[in-house]
Write an enzyme that holds these catalytic residues in place. Structure first.
Site, PDB file in Angstrom:
ATOM      1  CB  SER A   1     -41.359 -45.257 -20.738  1.00  0.00           C
ATOM      2  OG  SER A   1     -41.836 -44.626 -19.629  1.00  0.00           O
TER       3      SER A   1
ATOM      4  CB  SER B   1     -44.414 -45.656 -18.011  1.00  0.00           C
ATOM      5  OG  SER B   1     -44.275 -45.344 -19.293  1.00  0.00           O
TER       6      SER B   1
ATOM      7  CE  LYS C   1     -46.870 -47.025 -21.901  1.00  0.00           C
ATOM      8  NZ  LYS C   1     -45.573 -45.926 -21.943  1.00  0.00           N
TER       9      LYS C   1
HETATM   10  N1  GLN Z   1     -39.661 -42.623 -16.265  1.00  0.00           N
HETATM   11  C1  GLN Z   1     -39.750 -41.362 -16.884  1.00  0.00           C
HETATM   12  C2  GLN Z   1     -41.091 -40.507 -16.041  1.00  0.00           C
HETATM   13  O1  GLN Z   1     -41.286 -41.099 -15.062  1.00  0.00           O
HETATM   14  C3  GLN Z   1     -39.960 -41.581 -18.056  1.00  0.00           C
HETATM   15  C4  GLN Z   1     -41.379 -41.891 -18.670  1.00  0.00           C
HETATM   16  C5  GLN Z   1     -41.721 -41.961 -19.921  1.00  0.00           C
HETATM   17  O2  GLN Z   1     -40.881 -42.216 -20.787  1.00  0.00           O
HETATM   18  N2  GLN Z   1     -43.072 -41.996 -20.383  1.00  0.00           N
HETATM   19  O3  GLN Z   1     -41.307 -39.335 -16.555  1.00  0.00           O
END
Ligand code: GLN
Length: 483
Positions: free
Chosen positions: A174, A150, A75
């Protein structure tokens, strides 16, 4: 792809049926064929092939590292020496990492072939991968849908057969949510299990690095390779990991009888898609038939999860992202012709132009909840609720060894459908954020599919540092899903 998992590739390499170079080439070709999915932000074909060839030589002399032949994507939020790291943000435009993140360095040492970087939400903020300066990733299972976020690029890369495995990060779901939406395995390890050194920080008391794979075994192998204490991350824990999960499958079958699994009703309430509910219930039924004890448990503070997470995570983000000033890293606004540069104006311009909408929204939210007069009402209170959520888990784990839950209430996210409703997007994280608030590990496995072709995932949550149990249970449940 003939050898979609690293486990099967490793066996084929041992039998001399393929080479690391051939496997790497196959993935590189697939990447070129599927460019329209917008999964990779950077591909290092030359570097990957160089490593692969070297490993083929080492395999011939018996000196290959244990994970030789593992083609890994990373990532775009983890540092890899001499590669760009952009966090899918204009803010880091042109910035190259000067060292390897610990997790990456450890995997590299064990033989991982680093093939490229995957697209994601900007600074890992989002649930659909649409907050990216590169544009959204398409879900390989159904291209009018988002892959989740994400770590959407990482999940899609594994699902589309563009690598064996990918590293993602999980601050509030994410790794797990995109794993579910793309139909792959995703592990969020216990907080502290994997060093965060070299990971661009979003919310430091939540951030976890973990693998997305096509098998539970691969996830276990990758965790074992990157886990462990690191003097460069004071929150990394000196707890040993079980080495190779040999005989995972047999062990899983036998384990059925000794399992105690909890089902928190708060995760099955209003708003949960009915197909997801039915698929999970069907598996639980089979698990019971296999001899496991399946019982209801109470997690009464779950409903405060979203509010608590979005206060604490944005507070930490507003502080962590303070370092991007337009001077030290990446993006610097073009001079406007004036002789004297006003420093504060430069900061303001760099941050206004460099960050995307969602990141700016989070910085403002986080700054607000930390500001004097509001700190006690929001930040301090959220910290107290975090402790209560942790207690819910402690209590549940006195009765059962793992919890079974859905991953996301929605069957899928159509591209463009939620991007203008941030609150709706936040609410869809309801089943994943509590694990981050409590620091416990979570494993997502694919258990079926909707009629649209979109996969259905199931989440297993376990005691801190008990990933091994999740692996066994996950393996067993994937088999039950197939039976
Ligand atoms: N969807 C969550 C957020 O927007 C989790 C993001 C993540 O785990 N990096 O914060």
């Amino acid at each position: 792809m003939r050898w979609a998992t690293f486990g099967s590739t490793r066996a084929a390499l041992a039998r001399g049926e393929t080479t690391c170079e051939a496997v790497t080439t196959t993935f590189l070709r697939a990447i070129a064929r599927k460019r329209h999915l917008n999964i990779y932000t950077y591909v290092d074909a030359e570097g990957a092939l160089r490593t692969a060839r070297e490993q083929d030589r080492q395999l011939a002399t018996g000196e290959a590292p244990p994970l030789a032949g593992l083609v890994l994507a990373v990532k775009d939020v983890l540092c890899i020496r001499n590669w760009p790291v952009t966090c899918a943000s204009r803010m880091l435009d042109g910035f190259n990492a000067v060292y390897d993140a610990t997790a990456v360095a450890r995997l590299r040492r064990q033989g991982a072939i680093l093939i490229g970087r995957t697209n994601c939400d900007e600074f890992a903020m989002g649930s659909s991968n649409e907050n990216s300066c590169y544009g959204p990733v398409l879900n390989p299972r159904n291209e009018i849908y988002a892959p989740g976020g994400s770590s959407g690029g990482s999940a899609a890369a594994v699902a589309a057969g563009l690598c064996h495995a990918a590293l993602g990060t999980d601050t509030g779901g994410s790794i797990r949510q995109p794993a579910a939406l793309c139909g792959v395995v995703g592990l969020k390890p216990t907080y502290g299990r994997v060093s965060r050194y070299g990971l661009v920080a979003f919310a430091s008391s939540f951030d976890c690095i973990g693998p997305l794979t096509n098998s539970v075994e691969d996830a276990a192998l990758i965790l074992a390779a990157m886990a462990g204490v690191d003097e460069r991350d004071a929150t990394s824990a000196p707890v040993p990991v079980a080495p190779e999960p040999v005989g995972l499958t047999d062990a899983a079958r036998c384990a059925g009888a000794a399992l105690r699994v909890g089902v928190p009703k708060e995760f099955f309430g209003e708003g949960l898609d009915s197909t997801i509910r039915c698929s999970i219930e069907a598996i639980l039924h089979r698990l019971r038939a296999a001899g496991a004890v399946v019982k209801d448990v109470a997690m009464p503070h779950t409903r405060y999860g979203i509010a608590t997470y979005y206060i604490l995570a944005t507070a930490e983000a507003s502080s962590n992202l303070g370092r991007y000033d337009g001077l030290r890293y990446g993006y610097r606004p073009a001079p406007d012709g004036r002789k004297r540069i006003d420093l504060h104006a430069l900061y303001a311009q760099a941050r206004s132009e460099g960050f995307g909408k969602e990141v700016k929204r989070r910085i403002m939210l986080g700054t607000y909840v930390l500001s004097s007069g509001y700190y006690d009402a929001y930040y301090a209170k959220a910290q107290r609720v975090r402790a209560l959520i942790r207690e819910d888990f402690d209590k549940a784990f006195q009765e059962v060894d793992a919890l079974v839950t859905p991953v996301t209430p929605v069957p899928g996210i159509k591209l463009g459908s939620m991007i203008n409703s941030p609150l709706k997007m936040y609410l869809s994280d309801i089943y994943t954020v509590t694990a981050n608030l409590a620091g416990v590990p979570g494993l997502v496995i694919p258990i079926g599919a909707h009629a649209s072709g979109l996969p259905i995932g199931l989440q297993l949550l376990g005691r801190p540092f008990d990933e091994t149990h999740l692996f066994r249970l996950g393996e067993l449940m994937m088999q039950l899903a197939k039976d």
